[in-house]
Design a protein around this motif. Structure first.
Motif, PDB file in Angstrom:
ATOM      1  N   SER A  74       1.208   4.809  -9.411  1.00  0.00           N
ATOM      2  CA  SER A  74       0.024   5.635  -9.146  1.00  0.00           C
ATOM      3  C   SER A  74       0.183   6.961  -9.858  1.00  0.00           C
ATOM      4  O   SER A  74       1.274   7.334 -10.271  1.00  0.00           O
ATOM      5  CB  SER A  74      -0.088   5.915  -7.651  1.00  0.00           C
ATOM      6  OG  SER A  74      -0.555   4.790  -6.987  1.00  0.00           O
ATOM      7  N   PHE A  98       7.835   2.430  -8.837  1.00  0.00           N
ATOM      8  CA  PHE A  98       8.468   3.650  -9.346  1.00  0.00           C
ATOM      9  C   PHE A  98       8.434   4.767  -8.287  1.00  0.00           C
ATOM     10  O   PHE A  98       8.892   5.874  -8.529  1.00  0.00           O
ATOM     11  CB  PHE A  98       7.770   4.080 -10.641  1.00  0.00           C
ATOM     12  CG  PHE A  98       8.455   5.189 -11.390  1.00  0.00           C
ATOM     13  CD1 PHE A  98       9.849   5.288 -11.434  1.00  0.00           C
ATOM     14  CD2 PHE A  98       7.730   6.154 -12.073  1.00  0.00           C
ATOM     15  CE1 PHE A  98      10.481   6.318 -12.125  1.00  0.00           C
ATOM     16  CE2 PHE A  98       8.350   7.182 -12.770  1.00  0.00           C
ATOM     17  CZ  PHE A  98       9.732   7.260 -12.787  1.00  0.00           C
ATOM     18  N   GLY A  99       7.829   4.479  -7.128  1.00  0.00           N
ATOM     19  CA  GLY A  99       7.938   5.379  -5.983  1.00  0.00           C
ATOM     20  C   GLY A  99       7.067   6.620  -6.016  1.00  0.00           C
ATOM     21  O   GLY A  99       7.301   7.549  -5.250  1.00  0.00           O
ATOM     22  N   ASP A 101       3.740   6.854  -5.185  1.00  0.00           N
ATOM     23  CA  ASP A 101       3.008   6.881  -3.911  1.00  0.00           C
ATOM     24  C   ASP A 101       3.954   7.239  -2.778  1.00  0.00           C
ATOM     25  O   ASP A 101       3.666   8.113  -1.966  1.00  0.00           O
ATOM     26  CB  ASP A 101       2.385   5.503  -3.638  1.00  0.00           C
ATOM     27  CG  ASP A 101       1.066   5.318  -4.369  1.00  0.00           C
ATOM     28  OD1 ASP A 101       0.336   6.306  -4.520  1.00  0.00           O
ATOM     29  OD2 ASP A 101       0.773   4.179  -4.783  1.00  0.00           O
ATOM     30  N   GLU A 116      11.829  -2.709  -2.505  1.00  0.00           N
ATOM     31  CA  GLU A 116      11.418  -3.099  -3.858  1.00  0.00           C
ATOM     32  C   GLU A 116      12.298  -4.269  -4.282  1.00  0.00           C
ATOM     33  O   GLU A 116      13.517  -4.235  -4.129  1.00  0.00           O
ATOM     34  CB  GLU A 116      11.554  -1.902  -4.803  1.00  0.00           C
ATOM     35  CG  GLU A 116      11.400  -2.202  -6.284  1.00  0.00           C
ATOM     36  CD  GLU A 116      10.085  -2.864  -6.687  1.00  0.00           C
ATOM     37  OE1 GLU A 116       9.013  -2.358  -6.343  1.00  0.00           O
ATOM     38  OE2 GLU A 116      10.152  -3.940  -7.336  1.00  0.00           O
ATOM     39  N   LEU A 143       9.956  -8.378   0.019  1.00  0.00           N
ATOM     40  CA  LEU A 143       9.459  -7.856   1.297  1.00  0.00           C
ATOM     41  C   LEU A 143       9.274  -8.957   2.340  1.00  0.00           C
ATOM     42  O   LEU A 143       9.381  -8.702   3.542  1.00  0.00           O
ATOM     43  CB  LEU A 143       8.172  -7.057   1.081  1.00  0.00           C
ATOM     44  CG  LEU A 143       6.908  -7.780   0.657  1.00  0.00           C
ATOM     45  CD1 LEU A 143       6.071  -8.170   1.835  1.00  0.00           C
ATOM     46  CD2 LEU A 143       6.110  -6.885  -0.262  1.00  0.00           C
ATOM     47  N   GLU A 144       9.011 -10.178   1.884  1.00  0.00           N
ATOM     48  CA  GLU A 144       8.844 -11.289   2.833  1.00  0.00           C
ATOM     49  C   GLU A 144      10.166 -11.504   3.582  1.00  0.00           C
ATOM     50  O   GLU A 144      10.165 -11.719   4.801  1.00  0.00           O
ATOM     51  CB  GLU A 144       8.440 -12.577   2.109  1.00  0.00           C
ATOM     52  CG  GLU A 144       7.043 -12.567   1.491  1.00  0.00           C
ATOM     53  CD  GLU A 144       6.937 -11.861   0.131  1.00  0.00           C
ATOM     54  OE1 GLU A 144       7.954 -11.295  -0.333  1.00  0.00           O
ATOM     55  OE2 GLU A 144       5.833 -11.854  -0.444  1.00  0.00           O
ATOM     56  N   ASP A 160       1.191  -1.436  -2.302  1.00  0.00           N
ATOM     57  CA  ASP A 160       0.424  -1.347  -3.548  1.00  0.00           C
ATOM     58  C   ASP A 160       0.799  -2.600  -4.341  1.00  0.00           C
ATOM     59  O   ASP A 160       1.676  -2.573  -5.198  1.00  0.00           O
ATOM     60  CB  ASP A 160       0.841  -0.060  -4.292  1.00  0.00           C
ATOM     61  CG  ASP A 160       0.230   0.063  -5.677  1.00  0.00           C
ATOM     62  OD1 ASP A 160      -0.652  -0.746  -6.019  1.00  0.00           O
ATOM     63  OD2 ASP A 160       0.635   0.979  -6.408  1.00  0.00           O
ATOM     64  N   SER A 178       0.761  -9.917  -5.634  1.00  0.00           N
ATOM     65  CA  SER A 178       2.087 -10.092  -5.044  1.00  0.00           C
ATOM     66  C   SER A 178       2.456  -8.808  -4.313  1.00  0.00           C
ATOM     67  O   SER A 178       2.512  -7.761  -4.939  1.00  0.00           O
ATOM     68  CB  SER A 178       3.118 -10.366  -6.136  1.00  0.00           C
ATOM     69  OG  SER A 178       4.399 -10.381  -5.564  1.00  0.00           O
TER      70      SER A 178
END
Ligand SMILES: C[S@@+](CC[C@H](N)C(=O)[O-])C[C@H]1O[C@@H](n2cnc3c(N)ncnc32)[C@H](O)[C@@H]1O
Length: 382
Positions: A74, A98-99, A101, A116, A143-144, A160, A178
Motif C-alpha cells: 500500500s 512489505f508491512g 499497512d 507472512e 495464515l491458514e 490485504d 490468496s
C-alpha cells in the motif's frame, strides 16, 4: 540479512545511482565482489519507488524487497488515512507483505503481530522495523496454518490479499485471491472484534455485499480522484445497516457517507441543465450512489443514465467538480479551440469528438457532450 547492506561504500554507490537508467546499469559488472548488480539495482528501484509511495522508508539501513512486493504494498498516504480510524490492544496483519499497512494501521495498538508466508520478505520487514524501532511478533507461516493453531483473540485482523491471477480483464471474485476470504471469514469473525479487508477498486460492491457476512462499513478510498482501494469492515455480531464512505484524499472535497439501503429507496429528480453542472468524483461513481446524491444535495439529474447533476444556485460541499456552464449548439464550437473534453452517456468518445470538431485538448474551459431527458446536448463553460 546480508552484511553488505551496512557497507557505506555500497550505500554511497546506490545513492549516487538513484537517477541512472536501471537497464543499462544491469548490463554492467558490480564494482563490489560481495554483491551482484541485480541486488544493487533492487535497492535502487526500492528507493525510487519509496520516494513516491513510502517516503518514510528513505532512511539509512532500510532494505527493499523485489519489485513485485513493492508493487503489492500500500502507499503511505492510504495507510495513514486507514490508521486514523483504528485503535485497540491487539492488532494482527495476516498478509503483511512489505508491512506498509501494518506499520501505520498498528499505530494505536499495544500488541502487534505480522504473518507472512514469504520468509525472505518477512526477514526484510523484521530488519526494517528494527531500524525504525517498531516492535512486533513476526510469524513466517501460511495464515491458514496459523489460524488452525491459534488460540488467541484480537481487536483487529487486517488482510490485504494478493491477486492469484494477474489477468486484469477478467471479472474478479474473492475466490481469485490468496487467501480466499470466503473460506476463512467465519473463523476470522470468531477470533476478532473487527476484520478489515483491503480489496482492489475493480471489485464489484453488490457482489461483495452478497458474499461477505457482518459488513458494517465499506470505504472507497481515492487519492486525487484515482480510486486506490475498497476497504471492507466486518464486525462481530453486526446486523445493522451497511455504511458506505467515499473518501477522496489530497483534495478539498468533503467525504460522503450513506447507508447502502438508502440509495435503493431514493429517487432522483430530473431537469434540463441549469446554471451549475456537477460532476461526481470517482468514489461516488464507484459507489453507484446516483439517486441519493440528487436528494441529499437537492440537485437535479440530467438523465437516468447521465450521472451529471444541475442547479440554479451553487451548492457547496458536493463531492466532485462544479462548473458554471451553458447549453450550446454545435455550430458555436470553433475549430482549433482548446477544451477539457468530457463525454458522458454520449455515443462518441472524447478522441472522436476532438477529431470531428478539430479541437485541442487542455486549458481551463470545459466542453461536455452528454444527454439530458430531451436528447443529446453540448455544455460549454461560461
Ligand atoms: C498485497 S500483499 C500485502 C501488502 C501489504 N498490505 C503492504 O502494505 O505492504 C499480500 C501478501 O500476502 C501474502 N499472502 C498471500 N496469501 C497468503 C497466505 N495464505 N498466508 C500468508 N501470507 C499470504 C503474500 O505473500 C503477499 O506478501
Amino acid at each position: 540479512m546480508h552484511s553488505w547492506h551496512k557497507n557505506k561504500e555500497i550505500q554511497n554507490y546506490i545513492n549516487a545511482n538513484l537517477s541512472t537508467d536501471l537497464h543499462s546499469l544491469l548490463l554492467k559488472k558490480s564494482p563490489f565482489p560481495e554483491v551482484s548488480m541485480q541486488e544493487i539495482v533492487q535497492q535502487i528501484k526500492g528507493k525510487q519507488v519509496a520516494q513516491k509511495k513510502f517516503p518514510f522508508l528513505l532512511k539509512d539501513g532500510i532494505v527493499f524487497p523485489p519489485q513485485l512486493n513493492l508493487e503489492q504494498a500500500s502507499s503511505e498516504k492510504t495507510a495513514l488515512y486507514k490508521s486514523e480510524i483504528l485503535k485497540g490492544n491487539k492488532f494482527i496483519d495476516l498478509t503483511s507483505g512489505f508491512g506498509i499497512d501494518a506499520y501505520y494501521l498498528s499505530k494505536n495498538f499495544e500488541e502487534i503481530t505480522l504473518v507472512e508466508q514469504n520468509s525472505e520478505l518477512l526477514e526484510i520487514v523484521e530488519h526494517n522495523w528494527n531500524v525504525l524501532d517498531k516492535k512486533a511478533n513476526f510469524i513466517n507461516q501460511k495464515l491458514e496454518d496459523f489460524l488452525n493453531e491459534n488460540k488467541e483473540t484480537f481487536d483487529v485482523i487486517y488482510l490485504d490479499p494478493a491477486r492469484r491471477d494477474l489477468n486484469k480483464n477478467k471479472v474478479f471474485l474473492l475466490e481469485d485471491l490468496s487467501p480466499n476470504i470466503l473460506e476463512i471469514q467465519d473463523k476470522l469473525l470468531s477470533i476478532s472484534e473487527e476484520v478489515i479487508i483491503k480489496l482492489s477498486p475493480l471489485i464489484d460492491l453488490k457482489y461483495l455485499i452478497s458474499v461477505l457476512k457482518n459488513i458494517s462499513k465499506i470505504e472507497i478510498i481515492a487519492v486525487k480522484n484515482d480510486v486506490k482501494e475498497i476497504v471492507v469492515f466486518l464486525s462481530k455480531n453486526y446486523s445493522g445497516e451497511i455504511i458506505c464512505k467515499c473518501v477522496n484524499l489530497e483534495n478539498d472535497e468533503k467525504d460522503f457517507s450513506f447507508e447502502i439501503n438508502a440509495e435503493k429507496h431514493s429517487e432522483a429528480e430530473y431537469s434540463e441543465p441549469q446554471r451549475f453542472i456537477y460532476i461526481p468524483n470517482n468514489t461516488i461513481l464507484k459507489a453507484g450512489v446516483f439517486n441519493l446524491i440528487s436528494k441529499e444535495f437537492k440537485l437535479k439529474k440530467l438523465h437516468p443514465n447521465t450521472h451529471l447533476y444541475t442547479s440554479d444556485a451553487k451548492i457547496d460541499n458536493f463531492p466532485g467538480r462544479i462548473l458554471e456552464m451553458e447549453v450550446v449548439d454545435s455550430k458555436q464550437i470553433k475549430k482549433k479551440e482548446q477544451f477539457n473534453l468530457i463525454s458522458k452517456n454520449y455515443p462518441l468518445k472524447p478522441e472522436e469528438i476532438k477529431k470531428k470538431y478539430q479541437l485541442k485538448d487542455g486549458g481551463n474551459q470545459y466542453l461536455i457532450f452528454t444527454q439530458s431527458k430531451k436528447g443529446k446536448i453540448i455544455l460549454k463553460s461560461v
